[in-house]
Design a protein around this motif. Structure first.
Motif, PDB file in Angstrom:
ATOM      1  N   LEU A   4       0.857  -1.192   0.000  1.00  0.00           N
ATOM      2  CA  LEU A   4       0.000   0.000   0.000  1.00  0.00           C
ATOM      3  C   LEU A   4       0.891   1.238   0.000  1.00  0.00           C
ATOM      4  O   LEU A   4       2.109   1.139   0.145  1.00  0.00           O
ATOM      5  N   TYR A   5       0.263   2.406  -0.162  1.00  0.00           N
ATOM      6  CA  TYR A   5       1.049   3.638  -0.112  1.00  0.00           C
ATOM      7  C   TYR A   5       1.647   3.815   1.280  1.00  0.00           C
ATOM      8  O   TYR A   5       1.040   3.401   2.270  1.00  0.00           O
ATOM      9  N   PRO A   6       2.831   4.448   1.382  1.00  0.00           N
ATOM     10  CA  PRO A   6       3.461   4.639   2.691  1.00  0.00           C
ATOM     11  C   PRO A   6       2.579   5.453   3.642  1.00  0.00           C
ATOM     12  O   PRO A   6       1.759   6.265   3.210  1.00  0.00           O
ATOM     13  N   ASP A   7       2.796   5.222   4.918  1.00  0.00           N
ATOM     14  CA  ASP A   7       2.089   5.956   5.972  1.00  0.00           C
ATOM     15  C   ASP A   7       2.339   7.455   5.787  1.00  0.00           C
ATOM     16  O   ASP A   7       3.484   7.872   5.570  1.00  0.00           O
ATOM     17  N   PRO A   8       1.297   8.279   5.896  1.00  0.00           N
ATOM     18  CA  PRO A   8       1.466   9.732   5.728  1.00  0.00           C
ATOM     19  C   PRO A   8       2.474  10.339   6.707  1.00  0.00           C
ATOM     20  O   PRO A   8       3.011  11.416   6.453  1.00  0.00           O
ATOM     21  N   LEU A   9       2.737   9.655   7.829  1.00  0.00           N
ATOM     22  CA  LEU A   9       3.676  10.180   8.819  1.00  0.00           C
ATOM     23  C   LEU A   9       5.127   9.834   8.481  1.00  0.00           C
ATOM     24  O   LEU A   9       6.046  10.331   9.116  1.00  0.00           O
ATOM     25  N   GLU A  10       5.344   8.983   7.481  1.00  0.00           N
ATOM     26  CA  GLU A  10       6.702   8.596   7.114  1.00  0.00           C
ATOM     27  C   GLU A  10       7.220   9.479   5.970  1.00  0.00           C
ATOM     28  O   GLU A  10       6.442   9.979   5.163  1.00  0.00           O
ATOM     29  N   ARG A  11       8.540   9.629   5.917  1.00  0.00           N
ATOM     30  CA  ARG A  11       9.128  10.484   4.868  1.00  0.00           C
ATOM     31  C   ARG A  11       8.826   9.980   3.468  1.00  0.00           C
ATOM     32  O   ARG A  11       8.810  10.754   2.515  1.00  0.00           O
ATOM     33  N   TRP A  12       8.577   8.671   3.321  1.00  0.00           N
ATOM     34  CA  TRP A  12       8.393   8.097   1.988  1.00  0.00           C
ATOM     35  C   TRP A  12       7.111   8.578   1.318  1.00  0.00           C
ATOM     36  O   TRP A  12       6.940   8.426   0.114  1.00  0.00           O
ATOM     37  N   SER A  13       6.221   9.185   2.102  1.00  0.00           N
ATOM     38  CA  SER A  13       4.987   9.735   1.522  1.00  0.00           C
ATOM     39  C   SER A  13       5.142  11.212   1.155  1.00  0.00           C
ATOM     40  O   SER A  13       4.282  11.778   0.486  1.00  0.00           O
ATOM     41  N   GLU A  14       6.252  11.826   1.594  1.00  0.00           N
ATOM     42  CA  GLU A  14       6.400  13.273   1.413  1.00  0.00           C
ATOM     43  C   GLU A  14       6.572  13.678  -0.047  1.00  0.00           C
ATOM     44  O   GLU A  14       6.252  14.805  -0.419  1.00  0.00           O
ATOM     45  N   TYR A  64      19.184  -3.802  -1.127  1.00  0.00           N
ATOM     46  CA  TYR A  64      19.521  -2.843  -0.075  1.00  0.00           C
ATOM     47  C   TYR A  64      19.777  -1.459  -0.675  1.00  0.00           C
ATOM     48  O   TYR A  64      20.475  -1.335  -1.680  1.00  0.00           O
ATOM     49  N   TYR A  65      19.220  -0.407  -0.054  1.00  0.00           N
ATOM     50  CA  TYR A  65      19.483   0.982  -0.444  1.00  0.00           C
ATOM     51  C   TYR A  65      19.845   1.786   0.799  1.00  0.00           C
ATOM     52  O   TYR A  65      19.189   1.648   1.831  1.00  0.00           O
ATOM     53  N   ALA A  66      20.868   2.608   0.676  1.00  0.00           N
ATOM     54  CA  ALA A  66      21.273   3.464   1.794  1.00  0.00           C
ATOM     55  C   ALA A  66      20.275   4.606   1.971  1.00  0.00           C
ATOM     56  O   ALA A  66      19.621   5.041   1.020  1.00  0.00           O
ATOM     57  N   THR A  67      20.179   5.102   3.206  1.00  0.00           N
ATOM     58  CA  THR A  67      19.283   6.235   3.500  1.00  0.00           C
ATOM     59  C   THR A  67      19.736   6.915   4.789  1.00  0.00           C
ATOM     60  O   THR A  67      20.401   6.279   5.627  1.00  0.00           O
ATOM     61  N   ASP A  68      19.377   8.194   4.939  1.00  0.00           N
ATOM     62  CA  ASP A  68      19.655   8.874   6.205  1.00  0.00           C
ATOM     63  C   ASP A  68      18.393   9.010   7.060  1.00  0.00           C
ATOM     64  O   ASP A  68      18.358   9.801   8.001  1.00  0.00           O
ATOM     65  N   LYS A 101      13.585  11.428  -7.611  1.00  0.00           N
ATOM     66  CA  LYS A 101      12.735  11.828  -6.490  1.00  0.00           C
ATOM     67  C   LYS A 101      12.904  10.855  -5.317  1.00  0.00           C
ATOM     68  O   LYS A 101      12.964  11.256  -4.149  1.00  0.00           O
ATOM     69  N   PHE A 102      12.996   9.570  -5.652  1.00  0.00           N
ATOM     70  CA  PHE A 102      13.214   8.549  -4.629  1.00  0.00           C
ATOM     71  C   PHE A 102      14.573   8.764  -3.955  1.00  0.00           C
ATOM     72  O   PHE A 102      14.692   8.664  -2.722  1.00  0.00           O
ATOM     73  N   ASP A 103      15.600   9.098  -4.737  1.00  0.00           N
ATOM     74  CA  ASP A 103      16.923   9.378  -4.168  1.00  0.00           C
ATOM     75  C   ASP A 103      16.872  10.571  -3.215  1.00  0.00           C
ATOM     76  O   ASP A 103      17.524  10.573  -2.167  1.00  0.00           O
ATOM     77  N   GLN A 104      16.089  11.581  -3.576  1.00  0.00           N
ATOM     78  CA  GLN A 104      15.946  12.756  -2.704  1.00  0.00           C
ATOM     79  C   GLN A 104      15.250  12.386  -1.389  1.00  0.00           C
ATOM     80  O   GLN A 104      15.594  12.906  -0.327  1.00  0.00           O
ATOM     81  N   LEU A 105      14.277  11.483  -1.472  1.00  0.00           N
ATOM     82  CA  LEU A 105      13.599  11.025  -0.251  1.00  0.00           C
ATOM     83  C   LEU A 105      14.551  10.205   0.629  1.00  0.00           C
ATOM     84  O   LEU A 105      14.475  10.264   1.856  1.00  0.00           O
ATOM     85  N   ARG A 106      15.428   9.453  -0.014  1.00  0.00           N
ATOM     86  CA  ARG A 106      16.367   8.630   0.757  1.00  0.00           C
ATOM     87  C   ARG A 106      17.354   9.490   1.538  1.00  0.00           C
ATOM     88  O   ARG A 106      17.736   9.143   2.646  1.00  0.00           O
ATOM     89  N   PHE A 107      17.747  10.617   0.942  1.00  0.00           N
ATOM     90  CA  PHE A 107      18.742  11.478   1.585  1.00  0.00           C
ATOM     91  C   PHE A 107      18.185  12.898   1.728  1.00  0.00           C
ATOM     92  O   PHE A 107      18.547  13.794   0.975  1.00  0.00           O
ATOM     93  N   MET A 108      17.339  13.087   2.706  1.00  0.00           N
ATOM     94  CA  MET A 108      16.706  14.398   2.913  1.00  0.00           C
ATOM     95  C   MET A 108      17.560  15.301   3.786  1.00  0.00           C
ATOM     96  O   MET A 108      17.309  16.493   3.868  1.00  0.00           O
ATOM     97  N   ASN A 109      18.571  14.770   4.445  1.00  0.00           N
ATOM     98  CA  ASN A 109      19.376  15.565   5.364  1.00  0.00           C
ATOM     99  C   ASN A 109      20.722  15.975   4.772  1.00  0.00           C
ATOM    100  O   ASN A 109      21.539  16.574   5.431  1.00  0.00           O
ATOM    101  N   ARG A 110      20.943  15.666   3.503  1.00  0.00           N
ATOM    102  CA  ARG A 110      22.276  15.874   2.925  1.00  0.00           C
ATOM    103  C   ARG A 110      22.647  17.354   2.815  1.00  0.00           C
ATOM    104  O   ARG A 110      23.813  17.700   2.756  1.00  0.00           O
ATOM    105  N   TYR A 111      21.634  18.253   2.797  1.00  0.00           N
ATOM    106  CA  TYR A 111      21.925  19.672   2.638  1.00  0.00           C
ATOM    107  C   TYR A 111      22.079  20.387   3.981  1.00  0.00           C
ATOM    108  O   TYR A 111      22.234  21.585   4.042  1.00  0.00           O
ATOM    109  N   MET A 112      22.041  19.623   5.064  1.00  0.00           N
ATOM    110  CA  MET A 112      22.133  20.239   6.377  1.00  0.00           C
ATOM    111  C   MET A 112      23.578  20.542   6.754  1.00  0.00           C
ATOM    112  O   MET A 112      23.850  21.293   7.680  1.00  0.00           O
ATOM    113  N   TYR A 113      24.521  19.962   6.051  1.00  0.00           N
ATOM    114  CA  TYR A 113      25.926  20.031   6.502  1.00  0.00           C
ATOM    115  C   TYR A 113      26.722  21.014   5.661  1.00  0.00           C
ATOM    116  O   TYR A 113      26.457  21.208   4.498  1.00  0.00           O
TER     117      TYR A 113
END
Length: 210
Positions: free
Chosen positions: A79-89, A167-171, A198-210
Motif C-alpha cells: 500500500l502507499y506509505p504511511d502519511p507520517l513517514e518520509r516516503w509519503s512526502e 539494499y538501499y542506503a538512506t539517512d 525523487k526517490f533518491d531525494q527522499l532517501r537522503f533528505m538531510n544531505r543539505y544540512m551540513y
C-alpha cells in the motif's frame, strides 16, 4: 494512476502439507476466510484480519496470502506509505510500500515468505512502481526464533531478495537508529528517471544540512 491488479497463484509443498500462495485477494473474500490465531506480529489476529481486508480494497492496496484450506497462515501487504513517514512526502503515485509480511511459526523456514514475494512480483504492474520496505529490528520475532538481530536480518534480506528487492542506503532517522535496520527497494523496469531521482531525494533528505 491506474492500479492494475492481476491475480496469480501457485502451490507450495511444505513438510506440513500443501499451501496455496495467491493474490491479490479482494477484501470481501479475505474477510470470509479464517485468520490463524498465531498471526500476532502486528495486532491481535481479529484486528489484523480486519486491517488486511480494508487494505485490500484501497485502490493501490494488495494483499497476497498463504492459505491452508480456508485458513490464512501468512500474508504480505502492499500500500502507499504511511502519511507520517518520509516516503509519503514526495507524493509519488508510483511508490508503494511492502508494509508487512507475516507467516505463522509452524510454516517458517518452508519458503512461504519468499514464495509470497515471488508470486507478488509475477504481476507485470509492479514494473511501473518503486516498491520499498523498511525493516526495523523491533518488529522481528527474535524471542520466538531464538535468533539474534544479525541472523534475523540475514533471513529478511534473503526473503526480500527473492522478490527482487535490494539494499538501499538512506539517512532516515528511524532506519539509522540501529545498524540492523535497513531500507530495501525494487525499481520497476518502466519507472522513469524523474521518479528515481525523487526517490533518491527522499532517501537522503538531510544531505543539505551540513
Amino acid at each position: 494512476m491506474e492500479h492494475k491488479k492481476t491475480y496469480n497463484s501457485m502451490e507450495l509443498e511444505t513438510q506440513h502439507g500443501t499451501l496455496i500462495i495467491e493474490g491479490p485477494i479482494p477484501g470481501k473474500e479475505l474477510i470470509e476466510m479464517d485468520f490463524h490465531e498465531d498471526l500476532v506480529a502486528f495486532r491481535p489476529p481479529a484486528q489484523q484480519h480486519k486491517a488486511i481486508s480494508e487494505i485490500a480494497d484501497l485502490p493501490e492496496g494488495r494483499i497476497l496470502i498463504a492459505r491452508e484450506g480456508n485458513t490464512i497462515v501468512g500474508y504480505v501487504t502492499f500500500l502507499y506509505p504511511d502519511p507520517l513517514e518520509r516516503w509519503s512526502e514526495g507524493k509519488m503515485e508510483n511508490l508503494i510500500e511492502l508494509g508487512a509480511i507475516e507467516v505463522i511459526p509452524k510454516y517458517r523456514g518452508s519458503g512461504v515468505g519468499k514464495t509470497l514475494l515471488k508470486v507478488s512480483m509475477q504481476d507485470d504492474a509492479f514494473e511501473d512502481f518503486i516498491v520499498i520496505t523498511t525493516e526495523y529490528y523491533w518488529h522481528w520475532d527474535l524471542k520466538g526464533t531464538g535468533l539474534n538481530v544479525w541472523e534475523y536480518r540475514k533471513i529478511m534480506e534473503k526473503m526480500m531478495q527473492a522478490g527482487g528487492l535490494e539494499y538501499y542506503a538512506t539517512d532516515d532517522p528511524e532506519i539509522s537508529s540501529h545498524p540492523a535496520n535497513c531500507l530495501m527497494a525494487k525499481i520497476g523496469s518502466r519507472v522513469d528517471n524523474e521518479s528515481i531521482q525523487k526517490f533518491d531525494q527522499l532517501r537522503f533528505m538531510n544531505r543539505y544540512m551540513y
